[in-house]
Motif scaffolding. Structure first.
Motif, PDB file in Angstrom:
ATOM      1  N   LEU A  66       0.835  -1.205   0.000  1.00  0.00           N
ATOM      2  CA  LEU A  66       0.000   0.000   0.000  1.00  0.00           C
ATOM      3  C   LEU A  66       0.867   1.252   0.000  1.00  0.00           C
ATOM      4  O   LEU A  66       0.523   2.255  -0.641  1.00  0.00           O
ATOM      5  N   GLY A  67       2.009   1.198   0.684  1.00  0.00           N
ATOM      6  CA  GLY A  67       2.950   2.320   0.639  1.00  0.00           C
ATOM      7  C   GLY A  67       3.422   2.574  -0.778  1.00  0.00           C
ATOM      8  O   GLY A  67       3.524   3.725  -1.227  1.00  0.00           O
ATOM      9  N   GLN A  68       3.684   1.487  -1.510  1.00  0.00           N
ATOM     10  CA  GLN A  68       4.133   1.617  -2.895  1.00  0.00           C
ATOM     11  C   GLN A  68       3.039   2.224  -3.766  1.00  0.00           C
ATOM     12  O   GLN A  68       3.301   3.083  -4.618  1.00  0.00           O
ATOM     13  N   ILE A  69       1.801   1.789  -3.545  1.00  0.00           N
ATOM     14  CA  ILE A  69       0.686   2.314  -4.332  1.00  0.00           C
ATOM     15  C   ILE A  69       0.503   3.811  -4.081  1.00  0.00           C
ATOM     16  O   ILE A  69       0.357   4.611  -5.019  1.00  0.00           O
ATOM     17  N   TYR A  70       0.516   4.215  -2.807  1.00  0.00           N
ATOM     18  CA  TYR A  70       0.333   5.632  -2.500  1.00  0.00           C
ATOM     19  C   TYR A  70       1.500   6.472  -3.011  1.00  0.00           C
ATOM     20  O   TYR A  70       1.318   7.636  -3.372  1.00  0.00           O
ATOM     21  N   THR A  71       2.711   5.874  -3.072  1.00  0.00           N
ATOM     22  CA  THR A  71       3.839   6.581  -3.681  1.00  0.00           C
ATOM     23  C   THR A  71       3.567   6.822  -5.161  1.00  0.00           C
ATOM     24  O   THR A  71       3.787   7.923  -5.673  1.00  0.00           O
ATOM     25  N   THR A  72       3.066   5.798  -5.833  1.00  0.00           N
ATOM     26  CA  THR A  72       2.738   5.930  -7.258  1.00  0.00           C
ATOM     27  C   THR A  72       1.685   7.007  -7.486  1.00  0.00           C
ATOM     28  O   THR A  72       1.742   7.756  -8.464  1.00  0.00           O
ATOM     29  N   LEU A  73       0.726   7.095  -6.556  1.00  0.00           N
ATOM     30  CA  LEU A  73      -0.343   8.097  -6.668  1.00  0.00           C
ATOM     31  C   LEU A  73       0.098   9.479  -6.176  1.00  0.00           C
ATOM     32  O   LEU A  73      -0.693  10.420  -6.179  1.00  0.00           O
ATOM     33  N   GLU A  74       1.355   9.575  -5.734  1.00  0.00           N
ATOM     34  CA  GLU A  74       1.931  10.809  -5.203  1.00  0.00           C
ATOM     35  C   GLU A  74       1.197  11.302  -3.958  1.00  0.00           C
ATOM     36  O   GLU A  74       1.198  12.504  -3.662  1.00  0.00           O
TER      37      GLU A  74
END
Length: 280
Positions: free
Chosen positions: A151-159
């Motif tokens: 989820l951390g990776q996903i939110y990073t992708t979403l900025e």
């Protein structure tokens, strides 16, 4: 582990036991970065299972074999749609097996495969599904560590860096409970979080921490180390330290060319362009 697995393969009393041990050998090859051999083991197990009626035990063997094959493609950055398909098939099989406790891990792998394919909504869906499976199967809370990471990776992708920081900090608190491969995965993603956020000093310290960890686990000549070094090269470039950037990009670039990882070759060349521009 290799010696024990080979011994078990030689002394197996029936085919089912033999191919059960072959799954272990495939996992060993995967951990040892012998990806072609890992894939051969996976294919052999899948052929054996396909010749027998479906049972919970055979479904377990087939599911793990499919995850091994999918992981080899994922590591080599190849066959993105096929990787997703393999994890989907593995998840269906494991839910009809005698090891349903593996389901959250496979769901998380499927989410990672969707990230790899740039399908972020599907990735988020499968991380949430994995969290649900941990809860519904009454598994230990430690099983959520990799899911927080995803989820951390996903939110990073979403900025959405605030949400990403929340999940990475939840993961960091349980760093010592992680398996070595998950520690490596976490530090790589955490370094990327700082990089994309534009916090290059923290990105550098995180990637250097990863490099130290990989050296401790004797991974100097493995793909994970060269991924670390290409990330270090890019970070040093953004910090204006072109000499160090050139050192690391040349090491990593040669490896990417040797094993034919196209994305890695392109990435290395963009860093070389950046170095040339910095040096006019």
């Amino acid at each position: 582990a290799e010696a024990m697995t080979d011994s078990l393969l030689k002394t197996a009393k029936d085919s089912q036991s033999f191919y059960g041990f072959m799954v272990l050998k495939g996992i060993w090859y995967l951990q040892a970065n012998q990806l072609d051999a890992a894939k051969r083991c996976a294919h052999n197990v899948q052929r054996y299972v396909s010749r027998n009626p479906a049972t919970p035990n055979f479904n377990t063997l087939a599911a793990i074999a499919k995850t091994i094959e999918a992981a080899t493609d994922h590591l080599m950055r190849k066959n993105k749609p096929h990787t997703v398909q393999l994890y989907q098939e593995a998840l269906c099989l494991i839910m009809q097996s005698d090891q349903k406790d593996l389901a959250p891990d496979i769901a998380a792998n499927l989410a990672d495969a969707y990230i790899f394919s740039n399908d972020i909504p599907s990735a988020a869906k499968w991380y949430r599904k994995a969290l649900f499976l941990v809860d519904s199967l009454h598994l230990p809370n430690e099983r959520n560590i990799s899911l927080y990471m995803g989820l951390g990776q996903i939110y990073t992708t979403l900025e959405d860096y605030r949400s990403a920081q929340k999940y990475y900090e939840l993961t960091e608190r349980q760093f010592d409970k992680m398996e070595p491969n998950m520690q490596v995965y976490f530090l790589n993603n955490y370094g990327n979080y700082f990089y994309f956020k534009g916090d290059y000093p923290h990105a550098l310290s995180t990637f250097l921490r990863l490099k130290q960890l990989l050296s401790r686990y004797q991974e100097e000549k493995k793909l994970s180390m060269y991924v670390c070094k290409i990330n270090l090269a890019d970070t040093y470039l953004n910090l204006g330290e072109t000499d160090k950037a050139e050192l690391y990009v040349n090491e990593a670039g040669k490896y990417m060319e040797k094993v034919g990882i196209t994305d890695g070759i392109f990435y290395a060349n963009t860093i070389r362009m950046g170095i040339a521009l910095k040096e006019k």
